[in-house]
Design an enzyme around this catalytic site. Sequence first.
Site, PDB file in Angstrom:
ATOM      1  N   SER A 186       9.830  50.526   7.595  1.00 39.56           N
ATOM      2  CA  SER A 186      10.140  49.625   6.474  1.00 39.56           C
ATOM      3  C   SER A 186       9.326  48.347   6.617  1.00 39.56           C
ATOM      4  O   SER A 186       8.918  47.984   7.731  1.00 39.56           O
ATOM      5  CB  SER A 186      11.628  49.252   6.505  1.00 39.56           C
ATOM      6  OG  SER A 186      11.907  48.200   5.598  1.00 39.56           O
ATOM      7  N   TYR A 199      19.361  46.562  11.200  1.00 36.45           N
ATOM      8  CA  TYR A 199      18.440  47.485  10.509  1.00 36.45           C
ATOM      9  C   TYR A 199      16.979  47.126  10.782  1.00 36.45           C
ATOM     10  O   TYR A 199      16.157  47.994  11.112  1.00 36.45           O
ATOM     11  CB  TYR A 199      18.741  47.447   9.021  1.00 36.45           C
ATOM     12  CG  TYR A 199      17.807  48.267   8.157  1.00 36.45           C
ATOM     13  CD1 TYR A 199      17.999  49.642   8.006  1.00 36.45           C
ATOM     14  CD2 TYR A 199      16.736  47.674   7.480  1.00 36.45           C
ATOM     15  CE1 TYR A 199      17.154  50.396   7.205  1.00 36.45           C
ATOM     16  CE2 TYR A 199      15.890  48.418   6.678  1.00 36.45           C
ATOM     17  CZ  TYR A 199      16.101  49.779   6.539  1.00 36.45           C
ATOM     18  OH  TYR A 199      15.254  50.523   5.749  1.00 36.45           O
TER      19      TYR A 199
HETATM   20  P1  NAD Z   1      18.698  57.320   0.589  1.00 36.15           P
HETATM   21  O1  NAD Z   1      20.077  56.835   0.748  1.00 36.15           O
HETATM   22  O2  NAD Z   1      18.379  58.072  -0.648  1.00 36.15           O
HETATM   23  O3  NAD Z   1      18.262  58.220   1.818  1.00 36.15           O
HETATM   24  C1  NAD Z   1      18.769  58.022   3.119  1.00 36.15           C
HETATM   25  C2  NAD Z   1      19.329  59.348   3.580  1.00 36.15           C
HETATM   26  O4  NAD Z   1      19.645  59.244   4.960  1.00 36.15           O
HETATM   27  C3  NAD Z   1      20.629  59.738   2.896  1.00 36.15           C
HETATM   28  O5  NAD Z   1      20.394  60.473   1.722  1.00 36.15           O
HETATM   29  C4  NAD Z   1      21.307  60.578   3.966  1.00 36.15           C
HETATM   30  O6  NAD Z   1      21.160  61.960   3.685  1.00 36.15           O
HETATM   31  C5  NAD Z   1      20.553  60.272   5.242  1.00 36.15           C
HETATM   32  N1  NAD Z   1      21.472  59.857   6.300  1.00 36.15           N
HETATM   33  C6  NAD Z   1      21.997  58.633   6.513  1.00 36.15           C
HETATM   34  N2  NAD Z   1      22.837  58.669   7.579  1.00 36.15           N
HETATM   35  C7  NAD Z   1      22.823  59.948   8.029  1.00 36.15           C
HETATM   36  C8  NAD Z   1      23.491  60.618   9.095  1.00 36.15           C
HETATM   37  N3  NAD Z   1      24.310  59.964   9.939  1.00 36.15           N
HETATM   38  N4  NAD Z   1      23.260  61.951   9.249  1.00 36.15           N
HETATM   39  C9  NAD Z   1      22.426  62.615   8.414  1.00 36.15           C
HETATM   40  N5  NAD Z   1      21.760  62.029   7.398  1.00 36.15           N
HETATM   41  C10 NAD Z   1      21.961  60.715   7.219  1.00 36.15           C
HETATM   42  O7  NAD Z   1      17.748  56.041   0.701  1.00 36.15           O
HETATM   43  P2  NAD Z   1      16.182  55.867   0.911  1.00 36.15           P
HETATM   44  O8  NAD Z   1      15.924  54.475   0.539  1.00 36.15           O
HETATM   45  O9  NAD Z   1      15.417  56.943   0.274  1.00 36.15           O
HETATM   46  O10 NAD Z   1      16.026  55.965   2.491  1.00 36.15           O
HETATM   47  C11 NAD Z   1      15.078  56.766   3.134  1.00 36.15           C
HETATM   48  C12 NAD Z   1      14.387  55.984   4.226  1.00 36.15           C
HETATM   49  O11 NAD Z   1      13.619  54.958   3.638  1.00 36.15           O
HETATM   50  C13 NAD Z   1      15.328  55.306   5.224  1.00 36.15           C
HETATM   51  O12 NAD Z   1      14.844  55.486   6.537  1.00 36.15           O
HETATM   52  C14 NAD Z   1      15.227  53.845   4.839  1.00 36.15           C
HETATM   53  O13 NAD Z   1      15.487  53.005   5.946  1.00 36.15           O
HETATM   54  C15 NAD Z   1      13.801  53.779   4.376  1.00 36.15           C
HETATM   55  N6  NAD Z   1      13.466  52.626   3.539  1.00 36.15           N
HETATM   56  C16 NAD Z   1      13.993  52.498   2.294  1.00 36.15           C
HETATM   57  C17 NAD Z   1      13.661  51.389   1.537  1.00 36.15           C
HETATM   58  C18 NAD Z   1      14.199  51.198   0.153  1.00 36.15           C
HETATM   59  O14 NAD Z   1      14.014  50.113  -0.420  1.00 36.15           O
HETATM   60  N7  NAD Z   1      14.870  52.142  -0.439  1.00 36.15           N
HETATM   61  C19 NAD Z   1      12.759  50.436   2.022  1.00 36.15           C
HETATM   62  C20 NAD Z   1      12.232  50.605   3.296  1.00 36.15           C
HETATM   63  C21 NAD Z   1      12.596  51.713   4.043  1.00 36.15           C
END
Ligand code: NAD
Length: 294
Positions: A186, A199
């Site tokens: 991130s 985080y």
């Molecule tokens: P999202 O909620 O759609 O995806 C995250 C997924 O993580 C969930 O769908 C879930 O299935 C899985 N998860 C969480 N805890 C879990 C557990 N204990 N066991 C199994 N699965 C688990 O959100 P996203 O934003 O698509 O996140 C995906 C990645 O992107 C993450 O690593 C997040 O940190 C990173 N990220 C997101 C953003 C943003 O703005 N959305 C920015 C930077 C990084």
Amino acid sequence: MTSGNNTSKHYPCPPFVEQPQQMPGLASEMKPIPDHGETSYIGSGKLAGKKALITGGDSGIGRAVAIAYAREGADVAIGYLPEEESDAAAVIALIQAEGRKAVAIPGDIRVESFCDTLVERAVSELGGLDILVNNAGRQQYCESIEELTTAAFDATFKTNVYAPFWITRAALRHLSEGAAIINTSSVQAFKPSEILLDYAQTKACNVAFTKSLAKQLGPKGIRVNAVAPGPYWTPLQSSGGQPQEKVQQFGADTPLGRPGQPVEIAPLYVLLASDSSSYASGQVWCSDGGTGVA
Ligand code: NAD
Ligand code: MG
């Protein structure tokens, strides 16, 4: 919600409506529903015949990557939490619609033994493994270090740091020369928010993990990269990742003036997984709407 006109396509711009959800949240409950490429991503065989495991593949960035990989010709296994079954079912149907094999593996990656099971099931049901995307993540904002409980801190580290370690370690004996590992970090790794103390640390860990592992696995011909997203429109944010007032203004402070839609970052994951980026390893690839923090 208004429609942005600052890029060639029109994407949703803030302000968004208030939309609190319980963690982990569902893509189907978001307003507007994110664009994961369901109708917009067009593949061209870049990953033909490959087999991929994507954690958190039910929603958000992971769902967009799963759809893109299937449209590029890969068979895809997705990990997710049991309460996300409805989101996962939608992804499985989309992968199958491409004529690719789709494997759904629900379970909690904070548990080491499940991480082993996740990899074993993916390998046995896909018939091998070429691409591992460590993408699942936990983000729960907390205003003060004094309010941040050990349980919350532990859950964030188990999900974001321990699980990628456990899953990658289990996957390694199935990966051979030409394989690719992609970790979702991130912009928080480089520019941490005051309310994401735990985080942000885990996302910095993902960067060091990627760079160290790339050195370790280079001699085996296995590439390791990280993607650092900026603000992307996913349920992670509205289910406790940010206060609701920040969700309503999500992405407003970027040069593009809006959050990214998950489909807009999928091409980066396709490129890093494909043989065409065969000399790219140990690097962090940022997609953040123009801020340029990485
Ligand atoms: P999202 O909620 O759609 O995806 C995250 C997924 O993580 C969930 O769908 C879930 O299935 C899985 N998860 C969480 N805890 C879990 C557990 N204990 N066991 C199994 N699965 C688990 O959100 P996203 O934003 O698509 O996140 C995906 C990645 O992107 C993450 O690593 C997040 O940190 C990173 N990220 C997101 C953003 C943003 O703005 N959305 C920015 C930077 C990084
Ligand atoms: Mg989800």
